[in-house]
Write a protein that holds these residues in place. Sequence first.
Motif, mmCIF file in Angstrom:
data_model
loop_
_atom_site.group_PDB
_atom_site.id
_atom_site.type_symbol
_atom_site.label_atom_id
_atom_site.label_comp_id
_atom_site.label_asym_id
_atom_site.label_seq_id
_atom_site.Cartn_x
_atom_site.Cartn_y
_atom_site.Cartn_z
ATOM 1 N N MET A 159 -2.296 0.688 11.851
ATOM 2 C CA MET A 159 -3.116 1.866 11.567
ATOM 3 C C MET A 159 -2.407 2.854 10.651
ATOM 4 O O MET A 159 -3.046 3.713 10.041
ATOM 5 N N LEU A 160 -1.102 2.720 10.511
ATOM 6 C CA LEU A 160 -0.344 3.628 9.650
ATOM 7 C C LEU A 160 -0.792 3.545 8.190
ATOM 8 O O LEU A 160 -0.519 4.451 7.406
ATOM 9 N N ILE A 161 -1.459 2.466 7.832
ATOM 10 C CA ILE A 161 -1.888 2.295 6.445
ATOM 11 C C ILE A 161 -2.847 3.411 6.023
ATOM 12 O O ILE A 161 -2.975 3.718 4.818
ATOM 13 N N ALA A 162 -3.505 4.059 6.990
ATOM 14 C CA ALA A 162 -4.435 5.148 6.654
ATOM 15 C C ALA A 162 -3.705 6.368 6.112
ATOM 16 O O ALA A 162 -4.294 7.160 5.367
ATOM 17 N N ILE A 163 -2.432 6.535 6.473
ATOM 18 C CA ILE A 163 -1.707 7.755 6.092
ATOM 19 C C ILE A 163 -1.443 7.836 4.591
ATOM 20 O O ILE A 163 -1.812 8.832 3.953
ATOM 21 N N PRO A 164 -0.779 6.837 3.970
ATOM 22 C CA PRO A 164 -0.504 6.982 2.536
ATOM 23 C C PRO A 164 -1.772 7.064 1.698
ATOM 24 O O PRO A 164 -1.807 7.795 0.703
ATOM 25 N N ILE A 165 -2.804 6.322 2.099
ATOM 26 C CA ILE A 165 -4.056 6.362 1.339
ATOM 27 C C ILE A 165 -4.674 7.750 1.395
ATOM 28 O O ILE A 165 -5.018 8.352 0.369
ATOM 29 N N CYS A 187 0.829 -1.195 0.000
ATOM 30 C CA CYS A 187 0.000 0.000 0.000
ATOM 31 C C CYS A 187 0.873 1.258 0.000
ATOM 32 O O CYS A 187 0.639 2.184 -0.782
ATOM 33 N N PHE A 188 1.866 1.306 0.871
ATOM 34 C CA PHE A 188 2.785 2.443 0.900
ATOM 35 C C PHE A 188 3.471 2.606 -0.450
ATOM 36 O O PHE A 188 3.582 3.714 -0.986
ATOM 37 N N THR A 247 10.249 -0.823 4.546
ATOM 38 C CA THR A 247 10.302 -1.310 5.918
ATOM 39 C C THR A 247 9.272 -2.401 6.170
ATOM 40 O O THR A 247 9.575 -3.444 6.764
ATOM 41 N N PHE A 248 8.041 -2.185 5.703
ATOM 42 C CA PHE A 248 6.977 -3.153 5.969
ATOM 43 C C PHE A 248 7.035 -4.367 5.056
ATOM 44 O O PHE A 248 6.414 -5.385 5.359
ATOM 45 N N MET A 249 7.757 -4.274 3.949
ATOM 46 C CA MET A 249 7.870 -5.427 3.051
ATOM 47 C C MET A 249 8.563 -6.611 3.730
ATOM 48 O O MET A 249 8.293 -7.762 3.426
ATOM 49 N N GLY A 250 9.483 -6.314 4.628
ATOM 50 C CA GLY A 250 10.175 -7.411 5.300
ATOM 51 C C GLY A 250 11.196 -8.061 4.395
ATOM 52 O O GLY A 250 12.270 -7.535 4.164
ATOM 53 N N GLY A 251 10.861 -9.191 3.849
ATOM 54 C CA GLY A 251 11.791 -9.920 3.001
ATOM 55 C C GLY A 251 12.131 -11.267 3.600
ATOM 56 O O GLY A 251 11.793 -11.563 4.758
ATOM 57 N N LEU A 259 8.740 9.640 -1.637
ATOM 58 C CA LEU A 259 9.891 9.179 -0.867
ATOM 59 C C LEU A 259 9.462 8.594 0.472
ATOM 60 O O LEU A 259 9.993 7.569 0.920
ATOM 61 N N PHE A 260 8.485 9.243 1.101
ATOM 62 C CA PHE A 260 7.937 8.710 2.350
ATOM 63 C C PHE A 260 7.343 7.322 2.123
ATOM 64 O O PHE A 260 7.589 6.386 2.882
ATOM 65 N N GLY A 261 6.561 7.175 1.053
ATOM 66 C CA GLY A 261 5.936 5.887 0.768
ATOM 67 C C GLY A 261 6.946 4.799 0.465
ATOM 68 O O GLY A 261 6.806 3.663 0.925
ATOM 69 N N ILE A 262 7.983 5.132 -0.290
ATOM 70 C CA ILE A 262 9.010 4.141 -0.620
ATOM 71 C C ILE A 262 9.768 3.704 0.631
ATOM 72 O O ILE A 262 10.025 2.515 0.839
#
Length: 349
Positions: free
Chosen positions: A323-329, A136-137, A166-170, A158-161
């Motif tokens: 809850m951070l998912i609300a920010i980029p959207i 999502c970010f 970070t949230f992608m993990g890997g 840049l914020f989204g990337i």
Amino acid sequence: MADTSPTKYRIPCYAVGILLAIWGILGITDLSNMPFTGYQNDGNNTVIRVYAGSPAEKAGLMKGDTIGSIGGISVEDSSALAHRDRPEIGETRTFVVERREKAGEAPVTKNIDLTYAGLPDRDMLLRYGRVLMGFCFLGCALIACLKIPAGSATLLALFGICFGATFMGGPYIASYFLRMLLGSLQILLVLLGFAFLVHYMLEAPKQSHFLQRKHALAVIYAPAVVMILFVLILIIVQPRRTSGLNQTTNILFGLFIAAYFGWALAAMIRTYAKATRQERTDYGLNIALAGSLIGLVPVVIAALVGVVAPKLVLPGGDFYFQMLIAIPIALTIAMMRQSAYPSQAPVAV
């Protein structure tokens, strides 16, 4: 001001987006191999929560236990811990803990054999949720970079990337050197991501008077750079993880998160308060404020609680960062509305 139009960054954004998407997918395929213990500590090796039915509970680990070593390695030996491989599911390691049976009594040393299990359904869903947040970010970053002509969209991208990475993990990397390299890169990105978010909040929909000050950018980015250097020193030097160092690190990170997210939220509230009712509608400020409140308030509270009361377990705390998912959207929707009225943006605040 120099041209910061995001359109010229299309190729780099595509390249980074594809790499991060692949990395996130590889991380999903590795979830079945991730070990689970079922306890939570306060950042200083004291157990503050043991999940029901978890390997930790079955092994006899209890809330209040202070962990001294795991698998024969002291929890203060950061170098040995960093070099040690990830536990295999089904593997048993001995936890040496100190436990006070009654208040005021001297602690008793106990050996607890904990057998690692696979992730339970709840934790598996949380991991999938983190990867979904990463996509999502990343998706919102690409929309901002490729579809929105406003210069401030570059900061949003840049914020989204940064947070997407970070949230992608890997997947798990067996090589110690690669683990340290990728871990350092991840920390660099997330810390810069905080600064990019604040910079964006002060830039859109109209540049704040604060950014017109001589050292404004230094004020925004210097704390993030200092934190990056601090973390890199810890990674390179690998000092003993004493109680004092753990507490200092936890406090610094808690204050860092609370300060940056709190600043971003305050900037959004100020912009909203200064705009007219029509501007709030035209420029999506209602959506931006709602998304900022939903995404930032729980994390700021959790960060502050972690500083003043690290042993306190907040209800639903595992989901706060979700809850951070609300920010980029919300910010992407607002930015798309703002880009339709570039000449009528609200006055600087």
